[in-house]
Write a protein that holds these residues in place. Structure first.
Motif, PDB file in Angstrom:
ATOM      1  N   UNK A 159       0.643  -1.263   0.090  1.00 16.56           N
ATOM      2  CA  UNK A 159       0.021  -0.077  -0.170  1.00 16.56           C
ATOM      3  C   UNK A 159       0.713   1.711   0.187  1.00 16.56           C
ATOM      4  N   UNK A 160       1.864   0.944   0.522  1.00 17.02           N
ATOM      5  CA  UNK A 160       2.350   2.616   1.230  1.00 17.02           C
ATOM      6  C   UNK A 160       3.955   2.174  -0.731  1.00 17.02           C
ATOM      7  N   UNK A 161       4.193   1.652  -0.830  1.00 15.63           N
ATOM      8  CA  UNK A 161       4.927   1.861  -1.675  1.00 15.63           C
ATOM      9  C   UNK A 161       3.892   1.874  -3.283  1.00 15.63           C
ATOM     10  N   UNK A 162       2.511   1.604  -3.104  1.00 15.44           N
ATOM     11  CA  UNK A 162       2.481   1.937  -4.647  1.00 15.44           C
ATOM     12  C   UNK A 162       1.239   3.562  -4.496  1.00 15.44           C
ATOM     13  N   UNK A 163       1.619   4.030  -2.919  1.00 16.80           N
ATOM     14  CA  UNK A 163       1.320   5.813  -2.608  1.00 16.80           C
ATOM     15  C   UNK A 163       2.042   6.753  -2.966  1.00 16.80           C
ATOM     16  N   UNK A 164       3.478   6.088  -3.013  1.00 11.74           N
ATOM     17  CA  UNK A 164       4.648   6.530  -3.925  1.00 11.74           C
ATOM     18  C   UNK A 164       5.090   6.418  -4.735  1.00 11.74           C
ATOM     19  N   UNK A 165       5.225   5.282  -5.842  1.00 14.11           N
ATOM     20  CA  UNK A 165       5.747   4.699  -6.576  1.00 14.11           C
ATOM     21  C   UNK A 165       4.031   4.147  -7.531  1.00 14.11           C
ATOM     22  N   UNK A 166       2.949   5.290  -8.480  1.00 12.50           N
ATOM     23  CA  UNK A 166       1.743   3.797  -8.443  1.00 12.50           C
ATOM     24  C   UNK A 166       2.457   3.619  -9.521  1.00 12.50           C
ATOM     25  N   UNK A 167       3.148   4.346 -10.799  1.00 11.66           N
ATOM     26  CA  UNK A 167       3.203   2.863 -11.635  1.00 11.66           C
ATOM     27  C   UNK A 167       3.720   2.074 -11.878  1.00 11.66           C
ATOM     28  N   UNK A 168       4.914   2.146 -10.709  1.00 17.52           N
ATOM     29  CA  UNK A 168       6.076   0.717 -10.671  1.00 17.52           C
ATOM     30  C   UNK A 168       5.076  -0.636 -11.201  1.00 17.52           C
ATOM     31  N   UNK A 169       6.505  -1.648 -11.270  1.00 15.89           N
ATOM     32  CA  UNK A 169       5.924  -3.146 -11.780  1.00 15.89           C
ATOM     33  C   UNK A 169       5.493  -3.939 -10.630  1.00 15.89           C
ATOM     34  N   UNK A 170       4.060  -4.617 -10.471  1.00 13.48           N
ATOM     35  CA  UNK A 170       4.649  -5.378  -9.407  1.00 13.48           C
ATOM     36  C   UNK A 170       3.821  -6.781  -9.454  1.00 13.48           C
ATOM     37  N   UNK A 171       5.177  -7.718  -9.749  1.00 17.85           N
ATOM     38  CA  UNK A 171       5.099  -9.091  -9.810  1.00 17.85           C
ATOM     39  C   UNK A 171       4.353 -10.344  -8.792  1.00 17.85           C
ATOM     40  N   UNK A 172       3.362 -10.982  -8.739  1.00 18.65           N
ATOM     41  CA  UNK A 172       3.102 -11.432  -7.524  1.00 18.65           C
ATOM     42  C   UNK A 172       1.949 -12.991  -8.597  1.00 18.65           C
ATOM     43  N   UNK A 173       2.731 -14.160  -7.063  1.00 17.70           N
ATOM     44  CA  UNK A 173       2.031 -15.164  -8.844  1.00 17.70           C
ATOM     45  C   UNK A 173       0.591 -15.624  -7.898  1.00 17.70           C
ATOM     46  N   UNK A 174       0.565 -16.462  -9.107  1.00 16.86           N
ATOM     47  CA  UNK A 174      -0.857 -16.874  -9.007  1.00 16.86           C
ATOM     48  C   UNK A 174      -1.291 -17.835  -8.011  1.00 16.86           C
ATOM     49  N   UNK A 175      -0.893 -17.611  -6.962  1.00 18.43           N
ATOM     50  CA  UNK A 175      -1.594 -18.757  -5.866  1.00 18.43           C
ATOM     51  C   UNK A 175      -2.851 -18.768  -5.123  1.00 18.43           C
ATOM     52  N   UNK A 176      -3.315 -17.361  -5.650  1.00 21.39           N
ATOM     53  CA  UNK A 176      -4.399 -18.023  -5.367  1.00 21.39           C
ATOM     54  C   UNK A 176      -5.100 -17.683  -3.649  1.00 21.39           C
ATOM     55  N   UNK A 177      -4.534 -16.948  -3.454  1.00 21.33           N
ATOM     56  CA  UNK A 177      -4.381 -15.866  -2.288  1.00 21.33           C
ATOM     57  C   UNK A 177      -4.688 -17.451  -0.526  1.00 21.33           C
TER      58      UNK A 177
END
Length: 157
Positions: free
Chosen positions: A99-117
């Protein structure tokens, strides 16, 4: 032969002078429950800032956005210059600081695994889960060897 060697040496010197210097490769731990640093807040979770071959990568973001922000600022890490973020898995103790990362850098690419949460669902677990080992020095034990009564994944901050 000597002139040939001097030309090669001159070429190499020009090449090295024209090649941009690379920052030293390093890993900076931003978030965990270990260490001796008085500037950082220890908490359950993990985050590391990786600098390699001129790339700046954030690996995971910890358990609490406010603690993550505090630790990032204490270490002087500039999250606006990230190349990308990698989330290892979808447990709150590795993702909440996003949440903080996207607040200061809203356009950064984020890689998240498809693990179903799948995960523990944010439920607290007892301090006995941490299994203290008195044979280890305090800096190698969770929370410096002084464990909290319970640990909770933050899901609503």
């Amino acid at each position: 032969m000597r002139i040939y060697a001097l030309r090669i040496l001159a070429f190499l010197l020009l090449y090295v002078a024209a090649t941009p210097c690379r920052a030293q490769d390093r890993v900076t731990i931003l978030y965990d429950a270990f260490g001796e640093s008085k500037e950082l807040t220890k908490d359950w979770g993990f985050s590391a800032f990786v600098e390699h071959n001129g790339k700046r990568v954030l690996f995971d973001t910890g358990n609490d956005a406010a603690i993550f922000e505090h630790n990032v600022k204490a270490l002087g890490v500039d999250l606006t210059k990230l190349d990308f973020v990698v989330i290892s898995h979808r447990h709150a103790d590795h993702t909440t600081g996003l949440r903080y990362v996207l607040k200061v850098n809203p356009n950064v690419t984020v890689y998240v695994p498809a693990d179903g949460g799948n995960g523990f669902g944010g439920a607290p677990f007892p301090a006995t889960f941490l299994r203290p080992d008195e044979s280890l020095p305090a800096k190698m034990r969770y929370f410096g060897g002084t464990n909290p009564a319970s640990v909770q994944w933050c899901t609503s901050k």
